[in-house]
Design a protein around this motif. Sequence first.
Motif, PDB file in Angstrom:
ATOM      1  N   ALA A  92       2.432   2.524  -3.337  1.00 32.01           N
ATOM      2  CA  ALA A  92       1.553   3.222  -4.271  1.00 32.01           C
ATOM      3  C   ALA A  92       1.732   4.728  -4.250  1.00 32.01           C
ATOM      4  O   ALA A  92       1.277   5.419  -5.172  1.00 32.01           O
ATOM      5  N   TRP A  93       2.402   5.263  -3.225  1.00 28.86           N
ATOM      6  CA  TRP A  93       2.557   6.710  -3.116  1.00 28.86           C
ATOM      7  C   TRP A  93       3.769   7.221  -3.883  1.00 28.86           C
ATOM      8  O   TRP A  93       4.189   8.371  -3.701  1.00 28.86           O
ATOM      9  N   ALA A 142       8.101   3.264  -7.389  1.00 29.47           N
ATOM     10  CA  ALA A 142       7.233   2.408  -6.570  1.00 29.47           C
ATOM     11  C   ALA A 142       8.015   1.232  -5.995  1.00 29.47           C
ATOM     12  O   ALA A 142       7.835   0.853  -4.831  1.00 29.47           O
ATOM     13  N   PRO A 176       5.606   8.850  -7.093  1.00 37.02           N
ATOM     14  CA  PRO A 176       5.114   9.831  -8.066  1.00 37.02           C
ATOM     15  C   PRO A 176       4.915   9.205  -9.437  1.00 37.02           C
ATOM     16  O   PRO A 176       5.683   8.325  -9.850  1.00 37.02           O
ATOM     17  N   GLU A 210       0.833  -1.205   0.000  1.00 33.33           N
ATOM     18  CA  GLU A 210       0.000   0.000   0.000  1.00 33.33           C
ATOM     19  C   GLU A 210       0.869   1.258   0.000  1.00 33.33           C
ATOM     20  O   GLU A 210       0.571   2.235  -0.692  1.00 33.33           O
ATOM     21  N   GLY A 211       1.955   1.230   0.767  1.00 39.30           N
ATOM     22  CA  GLY A 211       2.847   2.383   0.823  1.00 39.30           C
ATOM     23  C   GLY A 211       3.562   2.637  -0.490  1.00 39.30           C
ATOM     24  O   GLY A 211       3.829   3.790  -0.856  1.00 39.30           O
ATOM     25  N   ASN A 252      10.136   2.462  -3.142  1.00 37.88           N
ATOM     26  CA  ASN A 252       9.317   2.599  -1.941  1.00 37.88           C
ATOM     27  C   ASN A 252       9.184   1.268  -1.219  1.00 37.88           C
ATOM     28  O   ASN A 252       9.279   1.189   0.013  1.00 37.88           O
TER      29      ASN A 252
END
Length: 239
Positions: free
Chosen positions: A58-59, A161, A61, A55-56, A164
Amino acid sequence: MNQEKGESMQAESEIVDRVIRSRHTRKVMLSPDSLSEAAAVWTSEHEQALRTMIEGAAWAPFHRRAHEATHRQGALDSVVPWRFHVLDKPACLALLNHLQMQAESDADPRWARAWQSKIKNMLSACGALVQATWLPDPAETGDEPQLTDNNVEHIAATGAAIQNLLLAAEARGWRSYWSSGGILRDPQVFEYLGIGARESLLGSVFLTPVEAEGVTLIHGGLRDQRGETGSWSRWVQLP
């Protein structure tokens, strides 16, 4: 209040800096013969942590939407130009078994070569595998997708992504390895895993929360070769 906020932000920034600097490639290897010892490595807590990490990721850019007609018509219909196909421990072992069966039954030598590679050892050792793909815009001529400005943006966003995800793993003490994929980018493997034929693999990310007994740990070979900051960056001086 402003001083407290500033101190809190400073502490948080130091944590982020520390995670970024400590992240490094660690390839975890285990012989398939030792799978009985590794089977209990994956737990419900690990699964929940991985879901949070996904989920993280996905943030990251992204500047261009995925092509609607090509990549946004199925269940995975997000505008982001990447897709994460997540295999937990049981799924990794099922894929391992599939690769072995292909190597033993298919006359195509690429399967035998794949079984002799390190892929089987990484699948045996890892807790999870994330097949991270980017979504090429279709070529106007109907040929293979070209490295257009849009597609460069899609690749860059997918890389962000993945990074991340790697940082989230590092923060939790998980081992991580970003692989180019080898046989895992093969169209037949894509079909077995239910990955769209028009997606392109950017990385097979192996994640290991716990190291089973008997594993071999291989560190990345390029970590200490990046040089000093001044060898790859400059401060622009303008008149």
